[in-house]
Design a protein around this motif. Sequence first.
Motif, PDB file in Angstrom:
ATOM      1  N   GLN A  48      -7.480   0.464   4.625  1.00  0.00           N
ATOM      2  CA  GLN A  48      -8.423   1.015   4.101  1.00  0.00           C
ATOM      3  C   GLN A  48      -8.385   2.325   3.092  1.00  0.00           C
ATOM      4  O   GLN A  48      -9.330   2.852   2.484  1.00  0.00           O
ATOM      5  N   LYS A  49      -7.075   2.798   3.136  1.00  0.00           N
ATOM      6  CA  LYS A  49      -6.801   3.951   1.979  1.00  0.00           C
ATOM      7  C   LYS A  49      -5.313   3.503   1.656  1.00  0.00           C
ATOM      8  O   LYS A  49      -4.675   2.723   2.216  1.00  0.00           O
ATOM      9  N   ASN A  50      -4.940   4.223   0.677  1.00  0.00           N
ATOM     10  CA  ASN A  50      -3.971   4.237   0.001  1.00  0.00           C
ATOM     11  C   ASN A  50      -2.626   4.748   1.094  1.00  0.00           C
ATOM     12  O   ASN A  50      -2.644   6.079   1.121  1.00  0.00           O
ATOM     13  N   GLN A  61      -2.572  -7.848  -4.636  1.00  0.00           N
ATOM     14  CA  GLN A  61      -2.124  -6.633  -4.160  1.00  0.00           C
ATOM     15  C   GLN A  61      -0.471  -6.410  -4.675  1.00  0.00           C
ATOM     16  O   GLN A  61       0.004  -5.670  -4.123  1.00  0.00           O
ATOM     17  N   SER A  86       0.790  -1.135  -0.122  1.00  0.00           N
ATOM     18  CA  SER A  86      -0.020   0.020  -0.038  1.00  0.00           C
ATOM     19  C   SER A  86       0.751   1.202  -0.084  1.00  0.00           C
ATOM     20  O   SER A  86       0.385   2.192  -0.597  1.00  0.00           O
ATOM     21  N   GLY A 142       3.646   1.633  -1.505  1.00  0.00           N
ATOM     22  CA  GLY A 142       4.139   1.553  -3.026  1.00  0.00           C
ATOM     23  C   GLY A 142       5.522   1.076  -3.180  1.00  0.00           C
ATOM     24  O   GLY A 142       6.126   0.959  -3.945  1.00  0.00           O
ATOM     25  N   ARG A 164       0.552   5.212   0.827  1.00  0.00           N
ATOM     26  CA  ARG A 164       1.500   5.999   0.294  1.00  0.00           C
ATOM     27  C   ARG A 164       1.162   7.610   0.192  1.00  0.00           C
ATOM     28  O   ARG A 164       1.689   8.694   0.448  1.00  0.00           O
ATOM     29  N   GLN A 165      -0.186   7.590  -0.258  1.00  0.00           N
ATOM     30  CA  GLN A 165      -0.940   8.985  -0.459  1.00  0.00           C
ATOM     31  C   GLN A 165      -1.335   9.519   1.055  1.00  0.00           C
ATOM     32  O   GLN A 165      -1.138  10.497   1.330  1.00  0.00           O
ATOM     33  N   HIS A 166      -1.608   8.775   1.820  1.00  0.00           N
ATOM     34  CA  HIS A 166      -1.847   8.940   3.396  1.00  0.00           C
ATOM     35  C   HIS A 166      -0.488   9.615   3.839  1.00  0.00           C
ATOM     36  O   HIS A 166      -0.489  10.587   4.553  1.00  0.00           O
TER      37      HIS A 166
END
Length: 335
Positions: A318-320, A98, A71, A73, A322-324
Motif C-alpha cells: 500500500q506504499k511504494n 503494475q 513496487s 522498482g 522502493r521509497q519505503h
Amino acid sequence: MTAQFDVLGIGNAIVDVIARAEDDFLVAQNLVKGSMQLIDEDRAQALFAAMGPMTHTSGGSAANTIAGLASLGAKPAFIGKVKNDDAGKRFAHDIRSQSIVFPTQPAEEGPATAMCLIAVTPDGERTMNTYLGASQHLTSADIDRATVEASSIVYLEGYLWDPPAAKEAFVKASRIAHGAGRQVALTLSDSFCVGRFREEFLGLLRTQTVDIVFANEAELKSLYETSDFDAAVTALREEGVLGVITRSEKGAQVITREETIAIPAYPVDEVVDCTGAGDLFASGFLFGLAKDLDLRAAAHHGALAASHIIQHIGARPQKNLRQHAIDNGLAVEAE
C-alpha cells in the motif's frame, strides 16, 4: 547477456477476493478459522455471493512476490495460466498495470480462472477458500523461452508442483534458465506441500535444478522430518544451495555452506493480516540479489517488505516499497 528482467515468477494465477468478515460469518459458512481449503467451482460461486464488500487483485503466491518486486522498482515478469473469462481478463489487466510482463496466453476452454476467497476477521486471521481452476493447467508450452532466458532469476512456486504438466514446465524453465547462465529459486510454499512432495523437493535441490530455496521454519522442519530447527539448518547447509528461512517475529536466517546470517524482524504497530508475509519477504530478498546487494542487505529488504504487508489487509503493498526501503536506510543499488 544482460538480463532484461530481474525476476520471472512462475506460479498459480489466482484472482484474490478479500473481504472483512465476523466470526459469525465463518460459522454460518462452515469455515474453519485460519484454514486454507480447496473448493470446487460451485462452492466458489456460492461463497462469492455470500461475502460482503470485497477487493479484487491478481494473486497467487509467486504473483504476490512479483508485484512486490515491481513496487521495489525491479523489472519483473510472470508466467501463470488463466482462462479467457472475466476473472482472467481482470487478472491480466491488474498484473500488467503494475508494469509486469505477462506473456502467457489464456485458455479458451476448460476450467474457469482460479479464485481465492479470503475472509479476514477483526483479529487479522485469514480464512482462505481456493478454487484452483485454470491455474493448474500450466504446461511446458506456456514456458516462454525468450522470457526465461532474459530473466536474471527464475522463481518457482511450490504450490504449483501438484499437476504433472506443471512439474514438466518447472523443469523446462530451470533447464532453459541454467542454459542461459541464470539462477533458479524455489519456494516450498506450505508444509503440507512439503509433506506430499518431500523427496521430489529434495531431488530438485540435490540435482541442482534449483539454486535458491525459500522456506519458513515449519516447512524446513518438514523437509528434513525433524522438530529441531538447528538440525534442519545443518541438513540444508549440506545441500549446497542458498537457503532463505523466515521465522515470523524471530526474523530470518540466510544459510550458505560457509555461514549463517541472522537478521531480526522489523517492528510493527499491529498485525492486521498475515497474508503474503512470506511472499513479500521473497520480493525483498530477490530484489537484493538481482541488484547485486550482499546477502545481509537482501535479507533486510525482505524483512522490511514483510513487515509492511502484515500491517494491512491483502498481499499487495500500500506504499511504494522502493521509497519505503530508502526511508529506512536500505540501499537500492549496489555501490
